[in-house]
Structure formats: C-alpha cells, structure tokens
Enzyme design. Structure first.
Site, PDB file in Angstrom:
ATOM      1  N   ALA A  13       0.712  -1.114  -0.040  1.00 42.38           N
ATOM      2  CA  ALA A  13       0.025   0.016   0.170  1.00 42.38           C
ATOM      3  C   ALA A  13       0.930   1.200   0.024  1.00 42.38           C
ATOM      4  O   ALA A  13       0.682   2.008  -0.782  1.00 42.38           O
ATOM      5  CB  ALA A  13      -1.098   0.013   1.325  1.00 42.38           C
ATOM      6  N   CYS A  46       2.967 -12.801   0.314  1.00 40.69           N
ATOM      7  CA  CYS A  46       1.833 -13.962   0.103  1.00 40.69           C
ATOM      8  C   CYS A  46       2.738 -15.161  -0.671  1.00 40.69           C
ATOM      9  O   CYS A  46       2.224 -16.177  -0.511  1.00 40.69           O
ATOM     10  CB  CYS A  46       0.757 -13.572  -0.883  1.00 40.69           C
ATOM     11  SG  CYS A  46      -0.290 -12.271  -0.305  1.00 40.69           S
ATOM     12  N   ARG A  73      13.648   6.676  -8.537  1.00 38.77           N
ATOM     13  CA  ARG A  73      12.472   7.346  -9.094  1.00 38.77           C
ATOM     14  C   ARG A  73      11.886   8.527  -8.297  1.00 38.77           C
ATOM     15  O   ARG A  73      10.886   9.018  -8.022  1.00 38.77           O
ATOM     16  CB  ARG A  73      11.286   6.391  -9.344  1.00 38.77           C
ATOM     17  CG  ARG A  73      11.637   5.223 -10.190  1.00 38.77           C
ATOM     18  CD  ARG A  73      10.367   4.017 -10.319  1.00 38.77           C
ATOM     19  NE  ARG A  73       9.213   4.896 -10.917  1.00 38.77           N
ATOM     20  CZ  ARG A  73       7.959   4.943 -10.457  1.00 38.77           C
ATOM     21  NH1 ARG A  73       7.750   4.702  -9.183  1.00 38.77           N
ATOM     22  NH2 ARG A  73       7.131   5.313 -11.126  1.00 38.77           N
TER      23      ARG A  73
END
Length: 457
Positions: A13, A46, A73
């Site tokens: 997130a 996961c 970036r």
C-alpha cells in the site's frame, strides 16, 4: 510551492501510493519520503510459503522493486527506520534509525499510514522459544529457512489452520517434515463453513498431514537448550523440532491509535471512499492496517490481502497527486491451496449472514472441472448462499482439484453487481469440454439455489 508527502510503511500500500503520486507530480512539486522498519520493501508476503516450500527458488524473486529502484524514481525511501510517534497537530513524524538509534522529526503536508498487520502471537509460556516462527515478512521467512537448515529433527507443528497455516503445512511437507496442524476451531479454514472445511480436513489427512481440530495450544515446551521440543494442548503434547505460527493477523495501528486516529471493531483504521482517514483532511491509510466496507453485509471488516493493499495504494496516490479515485469496498474473495487441493470463497458464510440478520438458503453441488468424459476432469464441491426473500447471491465456497479455485471469480463479479441467483443462471460463460461441463459448476449451484429460493416462498 513544493509539498512533502510522508509514507509510513514500505510495502504494497505504502509504495504503491508513493509511486502513483510520483507519476502524477514531479519531484519539484512533491517531495516523497517513506519510512520502512524492515530490510525489504515492495515484496510479496503471500509468496513466502512457496519460497519456504521450494516452489520459488530465491527470496529476491518475491521483491517487486528494490529500495534503490524507488530512490531512482525520486522517492526517498529510508530503510530500517521505524516511525515511533505521530504529531498530527504539528504535522510531523518522529522516527528512529534502527541501526544507529538516532531519532528525528520529519514534517509533512500529507501523510500516508501503511503500517500493515502483525501476526497473532498469543501470550503463552515458551512462545518466544528458539524454533518458533511467524511468517509475516521476508525476514521471518529467512529466519525460518535458517532454522530448518540447523534443525536435525524432522517434526513440525503448525499452530492455526487458516490460509497461512495450511500453506505452511504444505511447504513443510514438501521439505520432508512430519507435519501436525493444531487448530482451535471446529475445522481447518475458518473462512469456510464447517461442512466445507471438513473437505479440506479430509484432504489434508489424505496428504499425510495430521490435523487436530478443537485443540487450543496452552504451552510451548522447551528443552534444556531453550529450543522448542513440543507443543502442548489441554489434552496432549505434540513433539516438535520447529513450530510455525499461522493464527492470522491483526491491524498494526498502535502508532495511529496513540495519535487519536479512529479505528473500528477490528482495530483497523477507518477511512472514507478516497482512503482518507475519517476526520483528517491530509491523512490517508491503506493496506492491512485499515477496515473496509463489505459490499454484501454493508458492514466494515478487516481483510489482509495484497490485492486490496495495492488497490488502496493506487487510490491514495491518485488523490494525493491531485487526481480523484475511490475504493468502494470488497466482497471478501480469497483463494488458496494445499498441495493439489484448491480452496476458494467469496461473500458471506452462514454465520456471517446470521450475524447481519439475513435469512438465507444454502445449496451444495458436486461437479467436475471439465466435461466428465474429458481426460483430467477433477471433482469439485460448490456451496452457495442466497437471500431467502430476494434470491440475491450472498456467498460462494469452492473446494476441489485443478480448475476449481479461480471459478470463484465468477461469483465475486456477481456479488459486486448485486446479482440474484436467477440472473446468474443466464450468464454467458465460456464452454468447451477441456475447460468445463456444459453447465459450469457455479451455474449448476445457481440453478439449485434459484429452486431453493422458490421453494422457500
């Protein structure tokens, strides 16, 4: 004038939000600083059971983007740095460098909280003994693998039989361990109804995994060297050379709650559709630390999944970057496997429907993944819940072999669209003997549910 976005949490997130915000706003317009207390960022938690089990060869295959790639970036990602205090009135975050111990305050114009979840770790005697492992982070996975290399014995106990528990049981089985799973619930996979969980139990037994249900752990027993030697329940002791905890997770909102941010029934942060923390104009939250709207029940719930976390991040990044996006909610879709058995669910279980006062009918059908005459056709069981009065689809659970699990996506779309089981029977799904019977198993269940709704009046 340049603004500063501070992100707490460097995984799905948090870094999705940072990356999306960077796409929309240039470095001279928006400075982005992110703090991550671990050693890795932007990785797939996961995938840890599959790395431990040997399906994934190397840890780095689970890393989507390195800290250096984020830095390139123009995202100032600071690793091994833990946020320790939020001063919302002063718009600043206190952090501690976990290597040097140095503490620093960093101001922000906009804040994203993506602190994830923490594994459930009950306060039991011996729970912190050597050889007892959680599997929440890449560091946890590496520690478990190192422990397996050092362990001479081949007996493993997994505590908990949810998604992580059954996946870790498979991983340890593949590594040649004798595996016992201890579960306090009536059946494994409490995200299913007990009758469907019973199918999982039967399959695990068939694989050679000893699954003990209705069995709460009371103590972890250790040897003279301080290492785990057994796990005790009220009724028995189970020898163990290694123990893996798979008892689920809880939202990690300690920092946010201390700052007075609103949390819900499950201690997850509460947000609006834009993922903005309720009552706070410049604070957003996403991932495993939030509660989201269940579109079927209409209530808030906590679901820790990477798919949701990445979507939350995209929504947050769009809003921080000056665009507009929303996250409307979830229907609770999840899929997993234990060896060749595929397990999937979406929507409500029976107890969920009862909890929100819904009257419902249930049907269960047996079918196959392909036309019965086609080679490789595998059995599957589909259970469907529908609202008794309206016929609205409420939930679907699927247990079967190859080709079973992803069929749940059809039900997930139907739930999101608010479809009735009658309307589902007319869905134009793809058919050919190698892929499905002429009536797909989900549609067979829908037809049977439609008949049950009519019979119930």
């Amino acid at each position: 004038m340049s603004e500063r976005l501070v992100v707490i949490g460097g995984d799905a997130a948090g870094m999705s939000a940072a990356s999306q915000a960077r796409r929309l706003r240039k470095p001279e317009e928006l400075e982005i600083v992110a703090f991550e207390r671990g050693r890795f960022a932007s990785y797939s938690a996961c995938g840890i059971p599959y790395w431990v089990g040997g399906d994934v060869d190397a840890r780095d295959e689970l890393i989507a983007r390195t800290p250096e790639e984020h830095q390139a970036r123009d995202i100032d990602l600071r690793m091994r740095t833990e946020a320790t205090e939020l001063d919302l009135a002063g718009q600043r975050v206190r952090t501690r460098d976990l290597e040097s111990g140095a503490e620093t305050w960093t101001g922000f114009d906009k804040l994203v909280i993506a602190t994830g979840a923490r594994p459930v770790r009950p306060r039991l005697p011996g729970i912190d003994a050597r050889g007892v492992h959680g599997v929440q982070t890449l560091d946890d996975g590496q520690a478990l693998l190192d422990s397996l290399e050092r362990t001479r014995g081949r007996r493993a106990v997994v505590v908990g039989a949810g998604y992580i528990g059954v996946e870790m049981a498979e991983a340890l089985l593949k590594r040649g361990y004798e595996v016992t799973v201890l579960n306090r619930g009536e059946q494994p996979m409490s995200t299913l109804d007990p009758d469907m969980g019973r199918l999982v139990h039967r399959a695990m037994d068939g694989l050679g995994i000893t699954t003990v249900v209705s069995s709460a752990v009371t103590e972890v027993l250790t040897g003279a060297d301080g290492r785990v030697r057994a796990v005790a329940t009220e009724d028995a002791e189970y020898p163990a050379d290694v123990v893996v905890l798979g008892m689920g997770v809880e939202p990690e909102t300690t920092l946010a709650r201390a700052a007075g941010l609103p949390t819900g029934t499950y201690d997850g942060l509460l947000t609006d559709l834009a993922m903005r923390v309720r009552g706070h104009e410049n604070v957003w939250a996403g991932g495993d630390c939030v509660e989201v709207l269940d579109l079927v029940s209409g209530r808030e719930r906590h679901i820790a999944l990477g798919t949701h976390a990445n979507k939350h991040g995209q929504v947050i990044g769009a809003n921080v970057g000056g665009d507009y996006a929303t996250f409307p909610g979830v229907v609770g879709t999840a899929v997993s496997k234990v060896c060749e058995l595929e397990i999937a669910r979406t929507g409500l279980r029976e107890k969920d429907a009862r909890a929100v006062g819904l009257r419902y009918v249930t049907v269960t059908v047996e079918s196959t993944s392909r036309a019965g005459y086609y080679p490789g056709a595998a059995p599957m069981t589909v259970k469907m819940l529908a609202e008794r009065r309206t016929g609205r689809l409420l939930g679907v659970q699927i247990v079967g072999r190859e080709g079973a699990g992803k069929r749940v996506d059809v039900a997930a779309v139907a739930l999101t669209a608010g479809m009735t089981v009658e309307r589902m029977t007319a869905l134009d799904l793809g058919y050919a003997p190698p892929f499905s019977p002429v009536w797909d198993p989900v549609l067979v269940a829908a037809r049977k549910a439609q008949a049950a709704v009519r019979a119930a009046g």
